[in-house]
Design an enzyme around this catalytic site. Sequence first.
Site, PDB file in Angstrom:
ATOM      1  N   TYR A 154       2.750  -4.431   6.563  1.00 34.10           N
ATOM      2  CA  TYR A 154       3.740  -3.409   5.938  1.00 34.10           C
ATOM      3  C   TYR A 154       3.667  -1.843   6.766  1.00 34.10           C
ATOM      4  O   TYR A 154       4.533  -1.144   7.053  1.00 34.10           O
ATOM      5  CB  TYR A 154       3.564  -3.208   4.490  1.00 34.10           C
ATOM      6  CG  TYR A 154       4.134  -2.176   3.939  1.00 34.10           C
ATOM      7  CD1 TYR A 154       5.614  -2.111   3.505  1.00 34.10           C
ATOM      8  CD2 TYR A 154       3.465  -0.979   3.473  1.00 34.10           C
ATOM      9  CE1 TYR A 154       6.024  -0.900   2.942  1.00 34.10           C
ATOM     10  CE2 TYR A 154       3.798  -0.080   2.700  1.00 34.10           C
ATOM     11  CZ  TYR A 154       5.177   0.103   2.480  1.00 34.10           C
ATOM     12  OH  TYR A 154       5.530   1.227   1.757  1.00 34.10           O
TER      13      TYR A 154
HETATM   14  C1  UGA Z   1       1.731   1.782  -2.929  1.00 34.97           C
HETATM   15  C2  UGA Z   1       3.085   1.017  -2.663  1.00 34.97           C
HETATM   16  O1  UGA Z   1       3.034  -0.188  -3.162  1.00 34.97           O
HETATM   17  C3  UGA Z   1       3.514   0.864  -1.351  1.00 34.97           C
HETATM   18  O2  UGA Z   1       4.964   0.813  -1.186  1.00 34.97           O
HETATM   19  C4  UGA Z   1       3.412   2.552  -0.545  1.00 34.97           C
HETATM   20  O3  UGA Z   1       3.809   2.454   0.657  1.00 34.97           O
HETATM   21  C5  UGA Z   1       1.802   2.913  -0.912  1.00 34.97           C
HETATM   22  O4  UGA Z   1       1.501   2.953  -2.181  1.00 34.97           O
HETATM   23  C6  UGA Z   1       1.767   4.388  -0.298  1.00 34.97           C
HETATM   24  O5  UGA Z   1       0.785   4.893  -0.473  1.00 34.97           O
HETATM   25  O6  UGA Z   1       2.687   4.953   0.163  1.00 34.97           O
HETATM   26  P1  UGA Z   1      -0.513   0.622  -3.165  1.00 34.97           P
HETATM   27  O7  UGA Z   1      -1.305   1.714  -2.968  1.00 34.97           O
HETATM   28  O8  UGA Z   1      -1.156  -0.786  -2.993  1.00 34.97           O
HETATM   29  O9  UGA Z   1       0.769   0.762  -2.770  1.00 34.97           O
HETATM   30  O10 UGA Z   1      -0.062   0.543  -4.722  1.00 34.97           O
HETATM   31  P2  UGA Z   1      -0.399  -0.251  -6.081  1.00 34.97           P
HETATM   32  O11 UGA Z   1       0.159  -1.392  -5.956  1.00 34.97           O
HETATM   33  O12 UGA Z   1      -0.243   0.611  -7.352  1.00 34.97           O
HETATM   34  O13 UGA Z   1      -2.100  -0.504  -5.984  1.00 34.97           O
HETATM   35  C7  UGA Z   1      -2.986   0.567  -6.143  1.00 34.97           C
HETATM   36  C8  UGA Z   1      -4.570  -0.201  -6.131  1.00 34.97           C
HETATM   37  O14 UGA Z   1      -4.524  -1.026  -7.266  1.00 34.97           O
HETATM   38  C9  UGA Z   1      -4.754  -1.067  -4.981  1.00 34.97           C
HETATM   39  O15 UGA Z   1      -6.076  -0.664  -4.456  1.00 34.97           O
HETATM   40  C10 UGA Z   1      -4.827  -2.353  -5.196  1.00 34.97           C
HETATM   41  O16 UGA Z   1      -5.426  -3.206  -4.824  1.00 34.97           O
HETATM   42  C11 UGA Z   1      -5.095  -2.361  -6.979  1.00 34.97           C
HETATM   43  N1  UGA Z   1      -4.377  -3.412  -7.627  1.00 34.97           N
HETATM   44  C12 UGA Z   1      -3.189  -3.511  -7.607  1.00 34.97           C
HETATM   45  C13 UGA Z   1      -5.237  -4.253  -8.321  1.00 34.97           C
HETATM   46  O17 UGA Z   1      -6.453  -4.035  -8.446  1.00 34.97           O
HETATM   47  N2  UGA Z   1      -4.535  -4.919  -9.163  1.00 34.97           N
HETATM   48  C14 UGA Z   1      -3.241  -5.126  -9.096  1.00 34.97           C
HETATM   49  O18 UGA Z   1      -2.706  -5.968 -10.069  1.00 34.97           O
HETATM   50  C15 UGA Z   1      -2.378  -4.346  -8.283  1.00 34.97           C
END
Ligand code: UGA
Length: 324
Positions: A154
Amino acid sequence: MLKDPTHVVVTGAAGFIGSHLCERLLADGHEVIGIDSFSDYYERGRKEQNLETLRRDGRFTLEELDLVAADLSKPLRGAKVVFHLAGQPGVRPSWGGHFDRYVQDNIVATQRLLEALREVAVERLVFASSSSVYGDAEMFPTKETALPRPVSPYGMTKLAAEHLTFVYLRNFGIPATSLRYFTVYGPRQRPDMAFVRFMDALVEGHEIEIYGDGEQTREFTFVSDAVDGTVKAASADVVGQIVNLGGGSRVTINRVLATLEDISRLEARRKFLPAAPGDPRHTGASINVARERLGWEPRVALREGLAKQWQWFQETRAGARSMC
Ligand code: UGA
């Protein structure tokens, strides 16, 4: 800030950030053409809900089309600013056979839009990029000048799209700027993102799945702050620039959960799973460029923003139940 009311286009208008952006642009007096393909990454019903307020405003028009295949000359006609937020989101699902969608919706779609913009005298193209382009950064807070090294397919497609905007600026003068959003949250957050998943599990009494030990950090950005920076990028002196938009709250996932327990007065049951491939361990934004070039400052701290999202979550849940 865009000075005079003008004609703007927002791709990804039915999405989480896109729908908030359209509302803000209408409130600022602009005429907005929204473009969305209603891709099946999550269900259409949620996107229709995102559009509810917009559809009641006569200055908003929605074009349902796919940027890859459609003739874009009509929806782009007369546009002064284009905000390009459409794309295939989500860091963790971008492996395997899903990769094709990321290439299509993040790279090819951006290239088609840029080609179409060769024929339109836009004053600005604002591209929604992502903190994911940094991968496991070497320095925190991470500056825009850091070498981007995505750790997910991504992130790699978002970086490719950023590069495409520079290719078209260099060769055809399309005045583009790229914003690197850092994990945006708030009302209407996508259902696959952490906070919505945590809230769902909390009220259902299910175990909350944490990827890794929960000590990974994210710089979380409240959606109204992300929108404000996006609007400012449309007129600031940032053509050809990359600008981080980070909310100023870099915290661990364990800390987020503790805050959510406090706000909701519910106790979370935690289930620790292996870290997810593609997830950087930490993200953290240097926002000096945004401060200096956009005159932007994040205003919503994590606890306040999380409380707002919790309130929205409860209201929409109550609404969904009363419709059953
Ligand atoms: C998010 C967005 O989903 C992306 O589209 C975007 O590009 C990105 O931010 C960005 O920085 O721009 P992400 O940081 O993975 O990606 O956001 P979340 O899905 O809210 O996850 C945040 C954190 O929580 C991650 O470390 C993930 O591993 C963790 N997480 C997520 C969990 O521990 N459990 C879950 O069920 C979901």
